[in-house]
Design a protein around this motif. Structure first.
Motif, PDB file in Angstrom:
ATOM      1  N   ALA A 260       0.842  -1.196   0.000  1.00 21.34           N
ATOM      2  CA  ALA A 260       0.000   0.000   0.000  1.00 21.34           C
ATOM      3  C   ALA A 260       0.878   1.247   0.000  1.00 21.34           C
ATOM      4  O   ALA A 260       1.780   1.392   0.829  1.00 21.34           O
ATOM      5  N   ILE A 261       0.613   2.157  -0.926  1.00 17.43           N
ATOM      6  CA  ILE A 261       1.392   3.387  -1.027  1.00 17.43           C
ATOM      7  C   ILE A 261       1.025   4.314   0.130  1.00 17.43           C
ATOM      8  O   ILE A 261      -0.144   4.563   0.397  1.00 17.43           O
ATOM      9  N   ARG A 262       2.066   4.845   0.808  1.00 17.46           N
ATOM     10  CA  ARG A 262       1.853   5.748   1.928  1.00 17.46           C
ATOM     11  C   ARG A 262       2.280   7.182   1.613  1.00 17.46           C
ATOM     12  O   ARG A 262       1.814   8.122   2.235  1.00 17.46           O
ATOM     13  N   ALA A 263       3.221   7.344   0.666  1.00 19.93           N
ATOM     14  CA  ALA A 263       3.684   8.692   0.338  1.00 19.93           C
ATOM     15  C   ALA A 263       4.286   8.695  -1.060  1.00 19.93           C
ATOM     16  O   ALA A 263       4.842   7.692  -1.514  1.00 19.93           O
ATOM     17  N   ALA A 264       4.156   9.825  -1.728  1.00 22.99           N
ATOM     18  CA  ALA A 264       4.783  10.053  -3.035  1.00 22.99           C
ATOM     19  C   ALA A 264       5.587  11.345  -2.930  1.00 22.99           C
ATOM     20  O   ALA A 264       5.063  12.367  -2.485  1.00 22.99           O
ATOM     21  N   VAL A 265       6.858  11.288  -3.325  1.00 31.05           N
ATOM     22  CA  VAL A 265       7.760  12.419  -3.147  1.00 31.05           C
ATOM     23  C   VAL A 265       8.429  12.735  -4.479  1.00 31.05           C
ATOM     24  O   VAL A 265       8.965  11.841  -5.155  1.00 31.05           O
ATOM     25  N   ALA A 266       8.427  13.999  -4.854  1.00 30.31           N
ATOM     26  CA  ALA A 266       9.099  14.452  -6.070  1.00 30.31           C
ATOM     27  C   ALA A 266      10.523  14.839  -5.711  1.00 30.31           C
ATOM     28  O   ALA A 266      10.756  15.855  -5.053  1.00 30.31           O
ATOM     29  N   GLY A 267      11.474  14.024  -6.108  1.00 32.90           N
ATOM     30  CA  GLY A 267      12.881  14.308  -5.886  1.00 32.90           C
ATOM     31  C   GLY A 267      13.641  14.204  -7.179  1.00 32.90           C
ATOM     32  O   GLY A 267      13.168  14.635  -8.232  1.00 32.90           O
ATOM     33  N   ARG A 268      14.827  13.629  -7.101  1.00 35.24           N
ATOM     34  CA  ARG A 268      15.590  13.389  -8.329  1.00 35.24           C
ATOM     35  C   ARG A 268      14.764  12.520  -9.273  1.00 35.24           C
ATOM     36  O   ARG A 268      14.789  12.685 -10.493  1.00 35.24           O
ATOM     37  N   HIS A 269      14.044  11.572  -8.691  1.00 35.75           N
ATOM     38  CA  HIS A 269      13.053  10.769  -9.404  1.00 35.75           C
ATOM     39  C   HIS A 269      11.740  10.874  -8.644  1.00 35.75           C
ATOM     40  O   HIS A 269      11.685  11.454  -7.559  1.00 35.75           O
ATOM     41  N   LEU A 270      10.693  10.323  -9.200  1.00 33.42           N
ATOM     42  CA  LEU A 270       9.457  10.182  -8.446  1.00 33.42           C
ATOM     43  C   LEU A 270       9.652   9.016  -7.479  1.00 33.42           C
ATOM     44  O   LEU A 270       9.885   7.878  -7.895  1.00 33.42           O
ATOM     45  N   GLN A 271       9.587   9.303  -6.179  1.00 33.07           N
ATOM     46  CA  GLN A 271       9.821   8.294  -5.155  1.00 33.07           C
ATOM     47  C   GLN A 271       8.479   7.882  -4.538  1.00 33.07           C
ATOM     48  O   GLN A 271       7.667   8.737  -4.177  1.00 33.07           O
ATOM     49  N   LEU A 272       8.275   6.579  -4.457  1.00 33.65           N
ATOM     50  CA  LEU A 272       7.043   6.036  -3.882  1.00 33.65           C
ATOM     51  C   LEU A 272       7.400   5.212  -2.653  1.00 33.65           C
ATOM     52  O   LEU A 272       8.229   4.304  -2.721  1.00 33.65           O
ATOM     53  N   PHE A 273       6.765   5.550  -1.533  1.00 25.28           N
ATOM     54  CA  PHE A 273       7.010   4.860  -0.271  1.00 25.28           C
ATOM     55  C   PHE A 273       5.786   4.030   0.078  1.00 25.28           C
ATOM     56  O   PHE A 273       4.689   4.568   0.240  1.00 25.28           O
ATOM     57  N   THR A 274       5.971   2.726   0.167  1.00 26.06           N
ATOM     58  CA  THR A 274       4.866   1.812   0.454  1.00 26.06           C
ATOM     59  C   THR A 274       5.113   1.132   1.790  1.00 26.06           C
ATOM     60  O   THR A 274       6.173   1.275   2.398  1.00 26.06           O
ATOM     61  N   THR A 275       4.132   0.364   2.230  1.00 26.60           N
ATOM     62  CA  THR A 275       4.260  -0.323   3.514  1.00 26.60           C
ATOM     63  C   THR A 275       5.301  -1.430   3.476  1.00 26.60           C
ATOM     64  O   THR A 275       5.737  -1.900   4.532  1.00 26.60           O
ATOM     65  N   GLY A 276       5.717  -1.848   2.283  1.00 21.88           N
ATOM     66  CA  GLY A 276       6.679  -2.932   2.200  1.00 21.88           C
ATOM     67  C   GLY A 276       7.976  -2.617   1.502  1.00 21.88           C
ATOM     68  O   GLY A 276       8.949  -3.370   1.611  1.00 21.88           O
ATOM     69  N   ALA A 277       8.048  -1.500   0.776  1.00 25.08           N
ATOM     70  CA  ALA A 277       9.253  -1.216   0.004  1.00 25.08           C
ATOM     71  C   ALA A 277       9.253   0.243  -0.444  1.00 25.08           C
ATOM     72  O   ALA A 277       8.264   0.967  -0.294  1.00 25.08           O
ATOM     73  N   GLU A 278      10.395   0.649  -1.023  1.00 29.38           N
ATOM     74  CA  GLU A 278      10.559   1.983  -1.579  1.00 29.38           C
ATOM     75  C   GLU A 278      10.865   1.830  -3.066  1.00 29.38           C
ATOM     76  O   GLU A 278      11.661   0.974  -3.464  1.00 29.38           O
TER      77      GLU A 278
END
Length: 597
Positions: A260-278
């Protein structure tokens, strides 16, 4: 506060800004319209409060509830703030002027001729379920081959072979009435149909960000691992079209488990933080045909509430799944991938159910509000590999935090009342007010928020005897022209356990004695230390000190002799602790220690 260049200093005090009566839950966030117009937004149940330069400028009703506040996510674009929650329609907060703010539902762009929405869609029903329209235009009925329709579908858009219809009413779980927005091809049964991806039936986006001129919605209640990106420079339009480079994008994170996605961050790339992985989403630029999503690390993100990751010197810091680690999501050019090192490996004991976090770049402080009411403060200086933890406490419980420009705001519950305060340089008491008068006076008012408290007082630069606040006022024994009045707080410094050894003799487990200690101070006005005889004020000579004037700042060394033997690591050889509302910066301590077998 731990300084990145070494040394520690008494943290600044907290200046009183406002009381939010009748609420106990709040989220704080920064809104920067430009470098000269920045705001603090306080989101409370069903309300939005806006502050500028510590002054309230707007209050208005809002749709979020107390239960939804912990999981709100947001992203800003120019004068607009997008706010998401999986159980609430996305909200658009717009600043028209300092005192004029508007909150409204986010709406997708629509086709001018038909009113068909350019919104994401998905087939939630089984693939074999068909729909039969009674006609190809006008008001029609839709018949499903299996139970599907519920009352929440009223107002929802469906697409049959890419053509849009809007549900007007529900007759049964298999029959609904609808208005055709785009003429249908025929009236035969079809499996090629979808419903709106976001609705009261399926839930709304979990989080949002903006990346490469696209609005990103990531995750939803029923599609927790899916991402939707708007058309380039058209953030209301999510039409997939023919997959041209500037058209909308939709994809899912495909793994061996549902992350489940918990956060989306615009950095050098589009970073997606989920409950199990990045995850890293790449493409330069991102297009429907060039996009790649690659799993990078498997730390997982905190699932219980939305705690936004923050950028720090090119890295993204986020809380891990268990809430006991602060991870540094960092791209390495050598490996062409991200790592997620733990910055709290030796300090996990300061983590107690995190609830909020933010980063103060000027002080290089990463601040995490804990569920027990404390703040874990990390001094981080990546270029010099400095990571050092300390804990902030106050006479109350910290509940939220936000950094607005260079000012750190906190929400604190004191005596059951929620307060907004900020750390104020050169002040050293909490919930304080600073007042001045052209004519020296003894009685000072405006202290209703400190009613019944015994407060610390600095008047004309000198510490005065503490007073109890009665009817919002205090009376000094001697008139003064300027005062700082607030709650005292204690700062404490302890050394690490002493370990001595010369190859043949060791003091580990044996008694040790502090022979002498040299405390090197900078710009300090007071020092209270325990070197074996209890806490005492250590005297030091300062030029400019007189009985009538405020004490001068002292920079230099104080040498003291120790007394008594100590045994065990729970008894430090020295300790500094004081609640005097005065500055104190300790640069270093040199000790001479004697051990015995």
């Amino acid at each position: 506060m731990l300084r990145p260049t070494g040394g520690v200093t008494r943290r600044p005090g907290l200046r009183h800004v406002a009381q939010l009566l009748g609420v106990s839950t709040v989220r704080l966030l920064s809104f920067a319209f430009n470098t000269e117009q920045t705001y603090l937004l306080a989101l409370t149940p069903l309300m939005l409060h806006v502050f500028r330069d510590d002054e309230p400028v707007f209050s208005g009703t809002a749709p979020w509830t107390a239960a939804q506040l912990p999981n709100l996510c947001w992203a800003q674009s120019a004068d607009t703030l997008f706010v998401c929650h999986p159980d609430m329609k996305p909200q658009r907060i717009t600043r028209n002027s300092h005192t004029d703010w508007k909150i409204e539902n986010f709406t997708f762009a629509a086709e001018t001729a038909t009113g068909a929405l350019f919104e994401p869609s998905f087939k939630f029903a089984k693939e074999t379920v068909t729909l039969v329209p009674s006609a190809v235009q006008g008001t029609i009925s839709l018949t499903a081959s299996a139970d599907f329709f519920v009352n929440g579908h009223v107002g929802t858009q469906l697409r049959l072979k890419k053509k849009a219809v809007r549900i007007d009413s529900i007759s049964s779980s298999t029959v609904a009435q609808a208005t055709v927005l785009q003429n249908l091809e025929n009236t035969t049964a079809t499996e090629d149909w979808e419903e709106a991806a976001f609705s009261s039936v399926r839930g709304w986006p979990v989080c949002t960000t903006l990346y490469q001129e696209r609005l990103v919605f990531a995750g939803s209640r029923d599609l927790p691992n899916r991402i939707w990106m708007s058309k380039t420079s058209d953030i209301d339009n999510f039409d997939l079209g023919k997959a041209l480079d500037d058209e909308a994008i939709e994809f899912a994170l495909l793994t061996d488990q549902v992350d489940a996605i918990r956060a989306a961050v615009a950095g050098r790339h589009l970073q997606l933080f989920t409950t199990g992985a990045e995850w890293m989403v790449t493409g330069d630029p991102l297009t429907p045909t060039k996009l790649q999503a690659e799993r990078q690390t498997r730390a997982g993100s905190f699932p219980d509430r939305a705690i936004p990751p923050r950028h720090v010197d090119g890295a993204t810091l986020f809380l891990s799944r268990g809430g006991r680690e602060l991870r540094e999501f960092l791209y390495t050019d050598i490996d062409q991938s991200y790592t997620a090192a733990d910055l709290a490996l030796l300090s996990s004991h300061v983590f107690v159910n995190p609830v909020d976090q933010d980063y103060a770049a000027r002080e290089r402080l990463f601040l995490i509000v804990m569920g027990n009411g404390s703040i874990a403060a990390l001094t981080v200086y990546r270029a010099q590999q400095v990571t050092a933890w300390t804990v902030f406490e106050t006479a109350g419980n910290f509940r939220a935090i936000a950094v607005v420009e260079d000012r750190i705001y906190v929400a604190v519950i004191r005596k059951g009342t929620l307060r907004i305060e900020h750390f104020a340089a050169n002040s050293f008491s909490d919930a304080h007010v600073i007042s001045t008068s052209a004519t020296p006076q003894k009685t000072w008012s405006g202290l209703e928020h400190l009613e019944g408290e015994t407060v610390a007082i600095v008047a004309d630069g000198k510490v005065r005897n503490r007073r109890a606040v009665i009817n919002g006022t205090i009376t000094l024994s001697q008139a003064a022209s300027d005062v700082e009045i607030g709650l005292p707080y204690m700062h404490e410094i302890r050394p690490l356990p002493s370990e001595l050894g010369n190859g043949t003799v060791t003091s580990q487990g044996g008694p040790v004695r502090l022979v002498r200690a040299v405390f090197r101070l900078h710009a300090a006005k007071a020092l209270h230390a325990d070197i074996g005889r209890g806490l005492r004020a250590l005297p030091f000579a300062r030029s400019g000190d007189t009985l009538d004037a405020a004490p001068a700042l002292f920079s230099g060394d104080i040498e003291v002799r120790g007394l008594g033997w100590r045994r065990g690591i729970d008894q430090p050889l020295w300790r500094i602790a004081q609640d005097a509302p005065l500055p104190c910066t300790l640069l270093s301590v040199i000790t001479e220690v004697k051990g015995a077998d």
